[in-house]
Design an enzyme around this catalytic site. Structure first.
Site, PDB file in Angstrom:
ATOM      1  N   LYS A   1       0.087   9.551  -4.346  1.00 39.22           N
ATOM      2  CA  LYS A   1      -0.039   9.846  -2.921  1.00 39.22           C
ATOM      3  C   LYS A   1       0.889  10.984  -2.517  1.00 39.22           C
ATOM      4  O   LYS A   1       0.473  11.951  -1.858  1.00 39.22           O
ATOM      5  CB  LYS A   1       0.259   8.591  -2.115  1.00 39.22           C
ATOM      6  CG  LYS A   1       0.040   8.788  -0.617  1.00 39.22           C
ATOM      7  CD  LYS A   1       0.378   7.527   0.160  1.00 39.22           C
ATOM      8  CE  LYS A   1      -0.789   6.583   0.268  1.00 39.22           C
ATOM      9  NZ  LYS A   1      -0.874   5.570  -0.751  1.00 39.22           N
TER      10      LYS A   1
ATOM     11  N   ARG B   1       4.645   4.262   2.980  1.00 40.66           N
ATOM     12  CA  ARG B   1       3.537   3.866   2.102  1.00 40.66           C
ATOM     13  C   ARG B   1       3.939   3.966   0.640  1.00 40.66           C
ATOM     14  O   ARG B   1       4.683   4.856   0.237  1.00 40.66           O
ATOM     15  CB  ARG B   1       2.315   4.772   2.334  1.00 40.66           C
ATOM     16  CG  ARG B   1       1.797   4.809   3.746  1.00 40.66           C
ATOM     17  CD  ARG B   1       0.680   5.839   3.870  1.00 40.66           C
ATOM     18  NE  ARG B   1       0.265   6.072   5.241  1.00 40.66           N
ATOM     19  CZ  ARG B   1      -0.748   5.450   5.835  1.00 40.66           C
ATOM     20  NH1 ARG B   1      -1.450   4.553   5.164  1.00 40.66           N
ATOM     21  NH2 ARG B   1      -1.069   5.714   7.084  1.00 40.66           N
TER      22      ARG B   1
ATOM     23  N   GLY C   1      -4.364  -1.087  -2.326  1.00 39.43           N
ATOM     24  CA  GLY C   1      -4.046  -2.343  -1.667  1.00 39.43           C
ATOM     25  C   GLY C   1      -3.128  -3.261  -2.432  1.00 39.43           C
ATOM     26  O   GLY C   1      -2.799  -4.347  -1.956  1.00 39.43           O
TER      27      GLY C   1
ATOM     28  N   MET D   1       0.042  -2.681  -3.436  1.00 36.87           N
ATOM     29  CA  MET D   1       1.440  -2.620  -2.998  1.00 36.87           C
ATOM     30  C   MET D   1       1.470  -2.498  -1.481  1.00 36.87           C
ATOM     31  O   MET D   1       0.456  -2.682  -0.816  1.00 36.87           O
ATOM     32  CB  MET D   1       2.168  -1.482  -3.713  1.00 36.87           C
ATOM     33  CG  MET D   1       2.328  -1.745  -5.206  1.00 36.87           C
ATOM     34  SD  MET D   1       3.262  -0.466  -6.067  1.00 36.87           S
ATOM     35  CE  MET D   1       2.164   0.940  -5.955  1.00 36.87           C
TER      36      MET D   1
ATOM     37  N   ARG E   1      -7.077  11.991  -3.349  1.00 37.09           N
ATOM     38  CA  ARG E   1      -6.865  11.665  -4.757  1.00 37.09           C
ATOM     39  C   ARG E   1      -8.194  11.829  -5.473  1.00 37.09           C
ATOM     40  O   ARG E   1      -9.256  11.873  -4.827  1.00 37.09           O
ATOM     41  CB  ARG E   1      -6.354  10.233  -4.930  1.00 37.09           C
ATOM     42  CG  ARG E   1      -7.306   9.169  -4.411  1.00 37.09           C
ATOM     43  CD  ARG E   1      -6.661   7.798  -4.347  1.00 37.09           C
ATOM     44  NE  ARG E   1      -7.539   6.814  -3.715  1.00 37.09           N
ATOM     45  CZ  ARG E   1      -7.109   5.720  -3.124  1.00 37.09           C
ATOM     46  NH1 ARG E   1      -5.824   5.449  -3.087  1.00 37.09           N
ATOM     47  NH2 ARG E   1      -7.950   4.865  -2.587  1.00 37.09           N
TER      48      ARG E   1
ATOM     49  N   HIS F   1     -11.961  -2.396   1.036  1.00 35.12           N
ATOM     50  CA  HIS F   1     -11.177  -2.837  -0.116  1.00 35.12           C
ATOM     51  C   HIS F   1     -12.073  -3.357  -1.224  1.00 35.12           C
ATOM     52  O   HIS F   1     -11.928  -2.998  -2.404  1.00 35.12           O
ATOM     53  CB  HIS F   1     -10.184  -3.923   0.323  1.00 35.12           C
ATOM     54  CG  HIS F   1      -9.432  -4.553  -0.811  1.00 35.12           C
ATOM     55  ND1 HIS F   1      -9.883  -5.675  -1.483  1.00 35.12           N
ATOM     56  CD2 HIS F   1      -8.275  -4.197  -1.411  1.00 35.12           C
ATOM     57  CE1 HIS F   1      -9.028  -5.990  -2.430  1.00 35.12           C
ATOM     58  NE2 HIS F   1      -8.045  -5.117  -2.416  1.00 35.12           N
TER      59      HIS F   1
ATOM     60  N   SER G   1     -13.370   1.432 -47.034  1.00 33.75           N
ATOM     61  CA  SER G   1     -13.806   1.060 -45.688  1.00 33.75           C
ATOM     62  C   SER G   1     -12.854  -0.013 -45.183  1.00 33.75           C
ATOM     63  O   SER G   1     -12.696  -1.057 -45.819  1.00 33.75           O
ATOM     64  CB  SER G   1     -15.241   0.532 -45.697  1.00 33.75           C
ATOM     65  OG  SER G   1     -15.645   0.198 -44.384  1.00 33.75           O
TER      66      SER G   1
END
Length: 901
Positions: A22, A91, A100, A102, A335, A451, A784
């Site tokens: 952010k 924030r 959502g 934190m 973002r 949300h 293999s």
């Protein structure tokens, strides 16, 4: 001295590790000249220092004060001053988006004095008291630890008392009374008063955001999204702007393209006279972003221009939060947007076509996990059944499950093996455990940027939001459809996240468009919709095939599986398990071989098995004509082909109890089972050990392979069989078996009149084999890695026992980030792989090396095998497209992926 605080004008997106997602993006928008309310960022280093010591790092408080003073000077107002106070938002903002999970606290600086100044300055007493009640509610729950439900109950009680449908119908007097009620709740629950000091509010809010990094829901989300626990969060402190100042104000969330489909065009939600949390919480139904053009054409035009700037600058889908304050547009966040798998492929193709990214960058921005989702079936809605209701198609896909109405119930029932659909009026971050456990999420309220929608899209979870036709009663654990149908908890429903439809019962499934393309190779019509998606997938796979170094083979035991794998793009078979050819009616022949008490009887049983094995091998070689087919000699213990020990013992005992003679065959089988019983069969008589101690077994299988090769050669085919010896731990084991293989192939060549040769190699599935790979390579033409057993023997795990017993606890406690049976354990098993590759190639430079365990189709593991220098991965046919895509992505260098975590 360490610096902990940066102004928005001092950062940029290249500082995301320090300023968080952010903060760095706010700084980037400031750098671009977009309208961003001024502010500053407290770094992730400060958070990590706080979490380590439990106290503020030295000097942080002084830096915050200095930056606050600069903010106050620029605004011409002080934080919390009595007349026209400066207010702040605080924030969270980690390196990776955690929507959502934190904490956020708005309106810092309001108190009993400044609320009247805000009312006077704004000209709206109601707005001022609404802002104050938001602060007291957020601060009380987030910082002071009061149960948020207590505040919600007080709000609901007041709304009912006033006959108000929602908080918009409460007046200033109501909200002022609500503030006092909230303060009383805080005093009762905590023993302290809501702080009136703006400076104390700011300090405590910052520390609360730091602490929220280790909150339960944040830790759960990080585990789900594979985000490291040691990153910490930054804190953005920003001048408040208000969307709740009346009809000329509002807040919204926008995407530069549709995050569900990738289609171009403005996409998002807007809510007039509201703050941002009202939009994302889903508590009020939003209007489409297009409605903003009618409400405020100037702001809409400005928003479109800013969104175009951001998409071209970031060269990706952008997720944007904005607020309009009395006709002035402010950008609050951007973002790289979370997207569905469908959108990821469509966007990669579209952005490459537009020249914003290269084809390799487009490949880097899709994933094998996303491709796997697109291969999942879809609902067959061709019948006449009408849906119960329709909502907004927030995250595509098809899901069926029992309706549950609480997160804890979803977790409990899913843990018991039941498929569930979580139904809520709206979701909040505390619902995350239930969202993870559920097959789908259905909400009665909320838009495509709520949300529920954002989190579900990020997880690839089916989601339908805003199904307003439904009356959701979580207390009574039921919902009611518009036609009166009542769906009680436990009732099965089907949720179509692609159309927004919700159906009663389990709707039948059909292949997805992508699966049909993989089966047939037909891309359908180009353009929007299914045809456009299929074309985007086809382009991504074609690019991956162009750039990848790793070949992709399939694990297949039948001609049908081999043919399907080839259609899916497999370039051979890396594991053909011969034991699967001994099941069904053939099991009786294996029993005869085991029960044989003389060499002649054993030879008869083996002779009866030989033509059946030859037929199987010939069919598989034909399906994979011209491509390698690695055939593993018999691996499991022979007693696994015998009847169950307990069932046999019960049959014999029951006959004896009745006074009857038990069946002679049952008696012989029980004696054989008891004789061959092992306490730990995984480490017992199996693999190469069988070939060394059971006469004729290796010769029969090799002869069947050789004769199948000769048959295909006579038919004009190009068979390329390879013989793999399992569970070798010492070079001498392989040497002995290898001599027998070559002897039998020589006999087949002489009888067929044509040379029949097959490379002989081994599975590396024991630590000792990896550590002595140089000596084994002298006898092996290929390796293999059998990573399933190599993981068991390296960890000392019995997979059948440990996964159910304690793996969930190990994952919860962080002993390992993912199950080592799903994703390769790089530090342990991976190191053994590296040793074996290095020593094997040192002894035999042309040694071909692959992997045939389940890890061969795991996206993260494919990247490891590419880096380790393997030549191919082999996986189940349905994972072949995933492995192809990831093998291509692993070969890319210096390309930016869309990391929207």
């Amino acid at each position: 001295m360490v610096r902990y605080v940066y102004d928005f004008t001092e950062g940029g997106r290249e500082m995301a590790g320090l300023l968080g997602g952010k903060g760095s993006n706010l700084a980037e928008m400031t750098r671009l000249g977009l309208p961003v309310p001024p502010g500053f960022v407290i770094t992730t280093e400060a958070c990590r220092a706080f979490l380590t010591t439990g106290g503020e790092p030295p000097g942080m408080s002084r830096e915050v004060s200095d930056h606050l003073a600069a903010l106050e000077e620029a605004a011409g107002r002080r934080l919390g001053q009595r007349d026209d106070p400066l207010l702040l938002s605080v924030r969270s903002g980690a390196r990776f988006s955690m929507p959502g999970m934190m904490e956020t606290i708005l309106d810092i600086g309001l108190n009993d004095d400044s609320v009247t100044g805000l009312a006077k300055a704004s000209g709206s007493e109601r707005f001022a008291w609404d802002s104050y009640r938001r602060l007291v509610q957020m601060f009380g729950a987030t910082v002071m630890g009061v149960d948020a439900a207590l505040f919600e109950r007080a709000m609901t009680d007041l709304e009912e008392l006033r006959g108000a449908g929602d908080d918009l119908r409460l007046d200033a007097r109501d909200l002022a009374g609500l503030v006092e009620t909230y303060k009383t709740v805080i005093r009762r629950e905590t023993g302290e008063d809501f702080p009136q000091s703006p400076a104390e509010q700011l300090r405590r809010a910052i520390l609360a955001v730091f602490q929220s990094w280790n909150g339960e829901r944040a830790r759960l989300y990080r585990r789900r999204e594979h985000i490291p626990d040691d990153l910490g969060t930054a804190v953005s402190v920003q001048r408040m702007v208000f969307g709740n100042l009346g009809a000329d104000s509002g807040s919204g969330v926008a995407f530069t393209r549709d995050p569900a489909t990738g289609r171009p065009g403005l996409y998002g939600d807007y809510l007039p006279d509201a703050q941002g949390e009202d939009v994302v919480s889903g508590i009020r139904n939003t209007v489409p972003l297009s409605e903003l053009e009618r409400l405020d054409a100037a702001s809409y035009t400005g928003l479109r221009a800013h969104m175009e700037t951001l998409e071209r600058h970031y060269r990706d889908l952008c997720d944007i939060e904005f607020t309009i304050e009395r006709g002035t547009l402010w950008m609050l966040q951007t973002r790289v947007g979370k997207r569905t798998a469908e959108a990821a492929f469509a966007l990669a193709a579209a952005l490459a076509d537009e020249g914003l990214i290269t084809p390799d960058e487009g490949l880097a921005r899709v994933s094998g996990e996303g491709l796997a989702r697109l291969m999942f079936p879809r609902f067959d809605t061709s019948g006449d059944g009408e849906p119960l209701a329709r909502g907004l198609p927030a995250s595509p896909g098809a899901a069926v499950g029992a309706a549950v109405f609480h997160s804890a119930d979803a977790v409990r029932r899913a843990a018991a093996g039941e498929k569930v659909v979580l139904v809520r009026q709206e979701t909040n971050p505390d619902d995350l455990p239930g969202m993870i456990a559920a097959q789908a999420v259905l909400t009665g309220r909320g838009g495509k940027t709520s949300h529920a929608a954002v989190v579900a899209r990020g997880m690839g979870k089916v989601c339908v939001c805003g199904a307003e036709e439904l009356t959701v009663d979580t207390g009574a654990r039921r919902f009611t459809a518009p036609d009166g149908t009542v769906v009680e908890e436990g009732t099965v429903v089907s949720v179509d996240g692609s159309t927004g439809a919700v159906y009663a019962g389990a709707v039948p499934l059909v292949d997805s468009e992508v699966m049909r393309f993989l089966e047939t190779g037909e891309t359908g019509e180009t353009g929007e919709g299914a045809g456009g998606l299929v074309d985007a997938v086809a382009r991504a796979l074609a690019r991956a095939d162009t750039v990848r170094r790793l070949e992709v083979r399939a694990n297949a035991d039948t001609p049908e599986d081999a043919a399907r794998a080839r259609r899916f793009g497999a370039r051979g078979i890396g594991l053909c398990r011969t034991e699967h050819m001994f099941l069904g009616e053939r099991r009786k022949l294996v029993e005869e071989m085991i029960l044989a008490d003389a060499p002649t009887a054993r030879d008869r049983a083996l002779a009866a098995l030989l033509p059946l094995q030859r037929q199987d091998f010939a069919g598989i070689l034909e399906a994979m004509d011209g491509l390698p087919v690695t055939i593993r000699l018999l691996d499991p213990p022979l007693h696994e082909f015998l009847p169950d020990r307990t069932a046999l013992a019960v049959r014999v005992a029951a006959a004896e109890a009745r006074g009857d003679l038990p069946a002679a065959r049952d008696t012989r089988l029980l004696a054989a089972v008891n004789r061959m019983h092992e306490e730990n069969p995984m480490l017992g008589l199996r693999g190469v050990r069988l070939g060394l101690v059971v006469p004729g077994l290796v010769a029969m299988q090799v002869r069947a392979i050789g004769e199948a090769v000769a048959e295909r050669l006579r038919a004009g085919g190009d068979p390329r069989a390879e013989i793999m010896v399992p569970l070798v731990g010492d070079a001498r084991e392989l040497s002995i078996v290898g001599e027998e293989v070559r002897r039998v192939l020589a006999e087949v060549s002489e009888a067929a009149g044509t040379p029949v040769g097959c490379p002989v190699g081994t599975m590396i599935e024991l630590p000792r084999a990896a550590l002595t790979a140089g000596r084994i390579a002298a006898e092996a033409e290929f390796f293999s890695f059998g990573t399933n057993d190599l993981t068991q023997t390296t960890w000392g795990f019995s997979r059948d026992d440990v996964e159910a017993e304690f793996f969930s606890a190990y994952l919860d406690k962080g002993v390992f980030p993912a199950s080592p049976f799903e994703t390769i354990d790089r530090d342990g098993v991976g190191r053994l792989v590296g040793i074996a590759v290095a020593e094997g190639r040192a002894a035999r430079p042309d040694l071909k090396i692959g992997v045939c365990g389940e890890h061969g189709g795991d996206p993260d593991s494919v990247h490891f095998f590419h880096a380790a220098g393997l030549d191919y991965v082999s996986c189940s046919p349905f994972r072949v497209p995933v492995a192809r895509l990831e093998a291509g992505r692993a070969a890319l260098r210096d390309t930016g992926a869309s990391d929207s975590r």
